[in-house]
Design a protein around this motif. Structure first.
Motif, PDB file in Angstrom:
ATOM      1  N   GLY A  79      32.190  89.268 -94.437  1.00 52.64           N
ATOM      2  CA  GLY A  79      32.946  90.048 -95.416  1.00 52.64           C
ATOM      3  C   GLY A  79      34.260  90.556 -94.830  1.00 52.64           C
ATOM      4  N   SER A  80      34.209  91.002 -93.576  1.00 54.33           N
ATOM      5  CA  SER A  80      35.428  91.473 -92.912  1.00 54.33           C
ATOM      6  C   SER A  80      36.404  90.318 -92.703  1.00 54.33           C
ATOM      7  N   PHE A  81      35.892  89.173 -92.269  1.00 54.54           N
ATOM      8  CA  PHE A  81      36.759  88.014 -92.032  1.00 54.54           C
ATOM      9  C   PHE A  81      37.401  87.539 -93.334  1.00 54.54           C
ATOM     10  N   THR A  82      36.651  87.584 -94.426  1.00 54.32           N
ATOM     11  CA  THR A  82      37.213  87.233 -95.736  1.00 54.32           C
ATOM     12  C   THR A  82      38.332  88.208 -96.079  1.00 54.32           C
ATOM     13  N   ARG A  83      38.129  89.485 -95.755  1.00 53.64           N
ATOM     14  CA  ARG A  83      39.156  90.508 -96.000  1.00 53.64           C
ATOM     15  C   ARG A  83      40.401  90.209 -95.157  1.00 53.64           C
ATOM     16  N   TYR A  84      40.228  89.796 -93.899  1.00 53.00           N
ATOM     17  CA  TYR A  84      41.385  89.463 -93.057  1.00 53.00           C
ATOM     18  C   TYR A  84      42.168  88.310 -93.690  1.00 53.00           C
ATOM     19  N   LYS A  85      41.443  87.315 -94.192  1.00 47.10           N
ATOM     20  CA  LYS A  85      42.083  86.156 -94.820  1.00 47.10           C
ATOM     21  C   LYS A  85      42.861  86.599 -96.058  1.00 47.10           C
ATOM     22  N   GLU A  86      42.221  87.412 -96.902  1.00 50.12           N
ATOM     23  CA  GLU A  86      42.874  87.881 -98.132  1.00 50.12           C
ATOM     24  C   GLU A  86      44.079  88.771 -97.840  1.00 50.12           C
ATOM     25  N   THR A  87      44.019  89.535 -96.755  1.00 49.86           N
ATOM     26  CA  THR A  87      45.149  90.391 -96.377  1.00 49.86           C
ATOM     27  C   THR A  87      46.351  89.535 -95.998  1.00 49.86           C
ATOM     28  N   GLY A  88      46.095  88.362 -95.417  1.00 51.54           N
ATOM     29  CA  GLY A  88      47.171  87.409 -95.148  1.00 51.54           C
ATOM     30  C   GLY A  88      47.877  87.571 -93.821  1.00 51.54           C
ATOM     31  N   PHE A  89      47.149  87.936 -92.772  1.00 52.23           N
ATOM     32  CA  PHE A  89      47.777  88.052 -91.457  1.00 52.23           C
ATOM     33  C   PHE A  89      48.359  86.712 -91.019  1.00 52.23           C
ATOM     34  N   ALA A  90      49.478  86.764 -90.277  1.00 58.36           N
ATOM     35  CA  ALA A  90      50.108  85.552 -89.752  1.00 58.36           C
ATOM     36  C   ALA A  90      49.143  84.828 -88.823  1.00 58.36           C
ATOM     37  N   LYS A  91      48.411  85.585 -88.010  1.00 54.58           N
ATOM     38  CA  LYS A  91      47.451  85.012 -87.072  1.00 54.58           C
ATOM     39  C   LYS A  91      46.418  86.069 -86.729  1.00 54.58           C
ATOM     40  N   VAL A  92      45.216  85.611 -86.373  1.00 55.72           N
ATOM     41  CA  VAL A  92      44.145  86.517 -85.970  1.00 55.72           C
ATOM     42  C   VAL A  92      43.631  86.065 -84.606  1.00 55.72           C
ATOM     43  N   ASN A  93      43.719  86.957 -83.615  1.00 61.42           N
ATOM     44  CA  ASN A  93      43.204  86.679 -82.273  1.00 61.42           C
ATOM     45  C   ASN A  93      41.988  87.549 -82.011  1.00 61.42           C
ATOM     46  N   PHE A  94      40.935  86.934 -81.492  1.00 55.75           N
ATOM     47  CA  PHE A  94      39.744  87.655 -81.056  1.00 55.75           C
ATOM     48  C   PHE A  94      39.703  87.571 -79.537  1.00 55.75           C
ATOM     49  N   ILE A  95      39.552  88.710 -78.874  1.00 58.91           N
ATOM     50  CA  ILE A  95      39.511  88.744 -77.415  1.00 58.91           C
ATOM     51  C   ILE A  95      38.069  88.981 -76.973  1.00 58.91           C
ATOM     52  N   VAL A  96      37.572  88.079 -76.117  1.00 57.20           N
ATOM     53  CA  VAL A  96      36.216  88.184 -75.579  1.00 57.20           C
ATOM     54  C   VAL A  96      36.277  88.030 -74.063  1.00 57.20           C
ATOM     55  N   THR A  97      35.164  88.318 -73.392  1.00 58.67           N
ATOM     56  CA  THR A  97      35.091  88.113 -71.950  1.00 58.67           C
ATOM     57  C   THR A  97      34.470  86.745 -71.664  1.00 58.67           C
ATOM     58  N   GLU A  98      34.582  86.324 -70.438  1.00 56.74           N
ATOM     59  CA  GLU A  98      34.014  85.056 -69.988  1.00 56.74           C
ATOM     60  C   GLU A  98      32.511  84.981 -70.280  1.00 56.74           C
ATOM     61  N   SER A  99      31.820  86.110 -70.137  1.00 52.08           N
ATOM     62  CA  SER A  99      30.358  86.132 -70.295  1.00 52.08           C
ATOM     63  C   SER A  99      29.897  86.214 -71.751  1.00 52.08           C
ATOM     64  N   GLN A 100      30.816  86.276 -72.687  1.00 48.42           N
ATOM     65  CA  GLN A 100      30.454  86.412 -74.103  1.00 48.42           C
ATOM     66  C   GLN A 100      30.474  85.072 -74.843  1.00 48.42           C
ATOM     67  N   SER A 101      29.920  84.037 -74.251  1.00 47.63           N
ATOM     68  CA  SER A 101      29.980  82.710 -74.880  1.00 47.63           C
ATOM     69  C   SER A 101      29.253  82.678 -76.222  1.00 47.63           C
ATOM     70  N   ILE A 102      28.163  83.411 -76.355  1.00 47.78           N
ATOM     71  CA  ILE A 102      27.439  83.421 -77.630  1.00 47.78           C
ATOM     72  C   ILE A 102      28.267  84.145 -78.691  1.00 47.78           C
ATOM     73  N   ILE A 103      28.855  85.280 -78.344  1.00 48.80           N
ATOM     74  CA  ILE A 103      29.707  86.001 -79.297  1.00 48.80           C
ATOM     75  C   ILE A 103      30.897  85.131 -79.688  1.00 48.80           C
ATOM     76  N   LYS A 104      31.473  84.419 -78.728  1.00 51.65           N
ATOM     77  CA  LYS A 104      32.592  83.518 -79.020  1.00 51.65           C
ATOM     78  C   LYS A 104      32.174  82.491 -80.075  1.00 51.65           C
ATOM     79  N   MET A 105      30.970  81.909 -79.913  1.00 49.88           N
ATOM     80  CA  MET A 105      30.474  80.940 -80.898  1.00 49.88           C
ATOM     81  C   MET A 105      30.209  81.610 -82.240  1.00 49.88           C
ATOM     82  N   GLN A 106      29.636  82.833 -82.219  1.00 42.59           N
ATOM     83  CA  GLN A 106      29.372  83.545 -83.467  1.00 42.59           C
ATOM     84  C   GLN A 106      30.679  83.832 -84.217  1.00 42.59           C
ATOM     85  N   LEU A 107      31.703  84.267 -83.511  1.00 42.84           N
ATOM     86  CA  LEU A 107      32.993  84.562 -84.148  1.00 42.84           C
ATOM     87  C   LEU A 107      33.580  83.312 -84.795  1.00 42.84           C
ATOM     88  N   GLY A 108      33.541  82.197 -84.058  1.00 42.32           N
ATOM     89  CA  GLY A 108      34.068  80.941 -84.596  1.00 42.32           C
ATOM     90  C   GLY A 108      33.311  80.480 -85.833  1.00 42.32           C
TER      91      GLY A 108
END
Length: 124
Positions: A79-108
């Motif tokens: 729901g939040s990601f849909t809101r980001y899309k509707e808001t129309g940001f030029a780009k969206v960057n998510f910052i994670v750590t090296e050890s957050q490979s599962i979170i990185k996959m979940q975000l994608g």
């Protein structure tokens, strides 16, 4: 020692700041959101984004303190990601750590589910 615990307990699950100089909306999420955190987040997000032209802004989300998502949280995040899309940001960057490979996959995965295509997951 008691004061430190008090600060820890009152730390918000998120922060949202607008940096007009760099045209960046800086967001930080941590831990796991409660229903109240999510409601507060949505209200704060709407308030902050109403004051900017999002198409001129980068949304930078620091996820380095975020916990793994449960199935129920995936729906809220979508729901939040849909809101980001509707808001129309030029780009969206998510910052994670090296050890957050599962979170990185979940975000994608959630970004794809929400149709949010202008994202980059950055490891710092």
């Amino acid at each position: 020692m008691e004061k430190g615990r008090e600060i820890e307990m009152t730390q918000k699950a998120f922060s949202i700041e607008i940096n007009k100089a760099t045209k960046t909306m800086e967001m930080m999420v941590s831990g796991t959101f409660t229903a109240q955190d999510y409601e507060d987040f949505v209200n704060d997000y709407v308030t902050k984004t109403s004051s900017i032209d999002a198409s001129q802004y980068l949304l930078e989300v620091d996820c380095r303190m975020m916990d793994l998502l449960t199935p129920g949280e995936v729906d809220k995040l979508q729901g939040s990601f849909t809101r980001y899309k509707e808001t129309g940001f030029a780009k969206v960057n998510f910052i994670v750590t090296e050890s957050q490979s599962i979170i990185k996959m979940q975000l994608g995965r959630v970004a794809r589910m929400a149709g949010l295509t202008n994202i980059e997951v950055i490891v710092k």
